[in-house]
Structure formats: structure tokens, C-alpha cells
Design a protein around this motif. Sequence first.
Motif, PDB file in Angstrom:
ATOM      1  N   THR A 153       0.844  -1.193   0.000  1.00 58.87           N
ATOM      2  CA  THR A 153       0.000   0.000   0.000  1.00 58.87           C
ATOM      3  C   THR A 153       0.879   1.243   0.000  1.00 58.87           C
ATOM      4  OG1 THR A 153      -1.680  -1.195   1.263  1.00 58.87           O
ATOM      5  CG2 THR A 153      -1.849   1.207   1.204  1.00 58.87           C
ATOM      6  N   PRO A 154       0.691   2.156  -0.944  1.00 60.91           N
ATOM      7  CA  PRO A 154       1.509   3.373  -0.990  1.00 60.91           C
ATOM      8  C   PRO A 154       1.046   4.402   0.048  1.00 60.91           C
ATOM      9  CG  PRO A 154      -0.119   3.429  -2.731  1.00 60.91           C
ATOM     10  CD  PRO A 154      -0.279   2.099  -2.060  1.00 60.91           C
ATOM     11  N   CYS A 155       1.883   5.381   0.267  1.00 59.97           N
ATOM     12  CA  CYS A 155       1.550   6.566   1.076  1.00 59.97           C
ATOM     13  C   CYS A 155       1.132   6.223   2.501  1.00 59.97           C
ATOM     14  CB  CYS A 155       0.452   7.393   0.400  1.00 59.97           C
ATOM     15  SG  CYS A 155       0.940   8.109  -1.180  1.00 59.97           S
ATOM     16  N   LEU A 156       1.688   5.174   3.088  1.00 60.07           N
ATOM     17  CA  LEU A 156       1.358   4.852   4.475  1.00 60.07           C
ATOM     18  C   LEU A 156       1.857   5.938   5.420  1.00 60.07           C
ATOM     19  CD1 LEU A 156       2.129   1.018   4.603  1.00 60.07           C
ATOM     20  CD2 LEU A 156      -0.106   2.132   4.528  1.00 60.07           C
ATOM     21  N   GLU A 157       2.994   6.517   5.097  1.00 58.04           N
ATOM     22  CA  GLU A 157       3.553   7.584   5.929  1.00 58.04           C
ATOM     23  C   GLU A 157       3.190   8.966   5.396  1.00 58.04           C
ATOM     24  OE1 GLU A 157       7.721   6.912   6.297  1.00 58.04           O
ATOM     25  OE2 GLU A 157       7.485   4.951   7.267  1.00 58.04           O
ATOM     26  N   GLY A 158       2.403   8.995   4.345  1.00 63.31           N
ATOM     27  CA  GLY A 158       1.942  10.265   3.804  1.00 63.31           C
ATOM     28  C   GLY A 158       2.661  10.676   2.534  1.00 63.31           C
ATOM     29  N   CYS A 159       1.893  11.092   1.527  1.00 57.91           N
ATOM     30  CA  CYS A 159       2.433  11.670   0.301  1.00 57.91           C
ATOM     31  C   CYS A 159       2.028  13.139   0.273  1.00 57.91           C
ATOM     32  CB  CYS A 159       1.894  10.940  -0.925  1.00 57.91           C
ATOM     33  SG  CYS A 159       2.548   9.266  -1.129  1.00 57.91           S
ATOM     34  N   ARG A 160       2.980  13.992  -0.017  1.00 59.80           N
ATOM     35  CA  ARG A 160       2.761  15.433   0.128  1.00 59.80           C
ATOM     36  C   ARG A 160       2.433  16.114  -1.185  1.00 59.80           C
ATOM     37  NH1 ARG A 160       8.270  16.455   2.651  1.00 59.80           N
ATOM     38  NH2 ARG A 160       8.597  14.272   2.114  1.00 59.80           N
ATOM     39  N   GLY A 161       1.637  17.170  -1.077  1.00 54.52           N
ATOM     40  CA  GLY A 161       1.257  17.936  -2.248  1.00 54.52           C
ATOM     41  C   GLY A 161       0.578  19.228  -1.837  1.00 54.52           C
ATOM     42  N   LEU A 162      -0.287  19.734  -2.711  1.00 57.06           N
ATOM     43  CA  LEU A 162      -0.989  20.988  -2.454  1.00 57.06           C
ATOM     44  C   LEU A 162      -2.495  20.779  -2.531  1.00 57.06           C
ATOM     45  CD1 LEU A 162       1.197  23.435  -4.588  1.00 57.06           C
ATOM     46  CD2 LEU A 162       1.274  23.112  -2.106  1.00 57.06           C
TER      47      LEU A 162
END
Length: 275
Positions: free
Chosen positions: A210-219
Motif C-alpha cells: 500500500t503506498p503513502c502509508l507515511e503520507g504523500c505530500r502535495g498541495l
Amino acid sequence: MNKFYFFVVIVTLCLVGCSKKAVIRFSQKPPELTSSDVLTEIMLVKKSPRIVLRVPNTRKGVTNTQGTTNPQSNVVNPVIVRQAGNGRASAKVQFVETQYDETALYNAIEKQLFKEGFSVRDRGLFNQVLDANQGVAYSKISSLTDTDLILELVRLDNPVGYTTNVCNTEPDNQQRLINDYRDMRGASVEFKLVHVRTNEIVGSYKIHYTPCLEGCRGLYKKAGSKGVFVNSPWLKPGEKTEQRRLSNKANQELDQDELESFITDATHQLVKTMR
């Protein structure tokens, strides 16, 4: 031309100015791990079970020799290519192939099995014995190949899309509704385990990345009743640009190293269940 450029710059600045830093996260899909009582007994009796890996796309239903197995799997991805034509920029969709080294993935599984204490049999030799003894009972195959278990790689899915309709803005950590945001860096792998002597399935395992378990950043930008999330990585204090690049690859497939790491960890998880 200068007026148009000025207009684009102003619009871009407005969008950035109206946006907030945000993070999206996905929840880990739980693994599906099942082992039979028969397997428990086998593992108690044999401290170093003899095992062979069986992989997809096999000849006559059996693992091909490494020399004849197709070494690469192709995943086709659309990309936008800009072209100049009649003084104006035009766009067309092309497709490029992301290639994975299947042999390296299979080797990663076998290497992990070896580390876990198994006696790993050669896939090619196992195939040759079965080809030379077609129609022979599995109890006989067990003695001919000196193998106790077949670990079959049933399916490897990559990419697998994960979708969310919420993000959290920073630094206030407020949850915001957004239009569906999709990340294609998910994956899953499925195995089954066969007891060679009895031809009985003694284990079934499906494990997810599963991707982005620790968070994926953006706007995040407010747009009507919902907002939108745009992948636009921003640096944390003390974070290097290279770290940002490596940890923020939303909407991309896993690369070869990441896929090998995932399948190695998946092998470790199923071995823990076997024991």
C-alpha cells in the motif's frame, strides 16, 4: 506573446497562493494468510523443508528453465509528448514500456527462502524431472526430485490503484474533502503452497503493498464543494531534495528495486505464517 506569458505567470501564482500544503495517506490492506494443520505438522518434522518455486507462464504447467523463461514483464504507461507544428505546440499520447526483470524477482523469493532456513531446489532441474516423468504420481515425483513443497507464485499485480477523497492540510492538520485522487504505486502478490507427496494445497497467501502509508505530500486547493489535491512535493525542515524525490513518486509504478523489496518482505511474511 509577452502578454500571454505574463497572464500564465499571474494565474500560476494565484493558484499557488490559494493553495495549502497537504498530505494524503492510505490504510494498509491486511494480508490474507492461511496455512493448514498438515503444513504445521510438516514444519515440525522437517526443520529445513525442501522447497521449489513455481512461477507463472510455465511450459506444460511447470516452471521453465531459467534459460527459456521470458525475463521481462512489460507494463504500458501513457505519456504526453509535446510536438511543434504550424508554430503552435500540440500534444499527442504515446505509450512507453516499463520493463521488470522477472528472473530477479524470482531469485529474490528464492534467496529469502534460503535465508529462512529452507533447502531451495533448482527450478530448472525440477522442470526437467517432471518433463521426463509425465503421468507419474506425485508421491513418486517427491522422491525423484527430493522435494517436499512447491511454492507457486500465482499472481503478481503491479500497478494497483489506491483512491482517496480526503487529505489533511498542513500545519493545521485539518481533514479536507477532495475529488478522487488516485495513486498507482500499489501492488499485490499471491502464492499457494502444495505438499508434493499428496498434491494437497496446504497454504494460501495474498499480500498487499500500500503506498503513502507515511503520507504523500502535495498541495490542496478549494474548488467548489470539494477541493483538489495536486502532487507537488515540498521539503520538510532538514530534508534533502533527493530524499523528497525518492519518497514522493505518486501516480507512478514501483520501480525494480521497490518491487524486489516488496516481494522479499512478502516471502518473509508467508514463511512466518507457515511456521
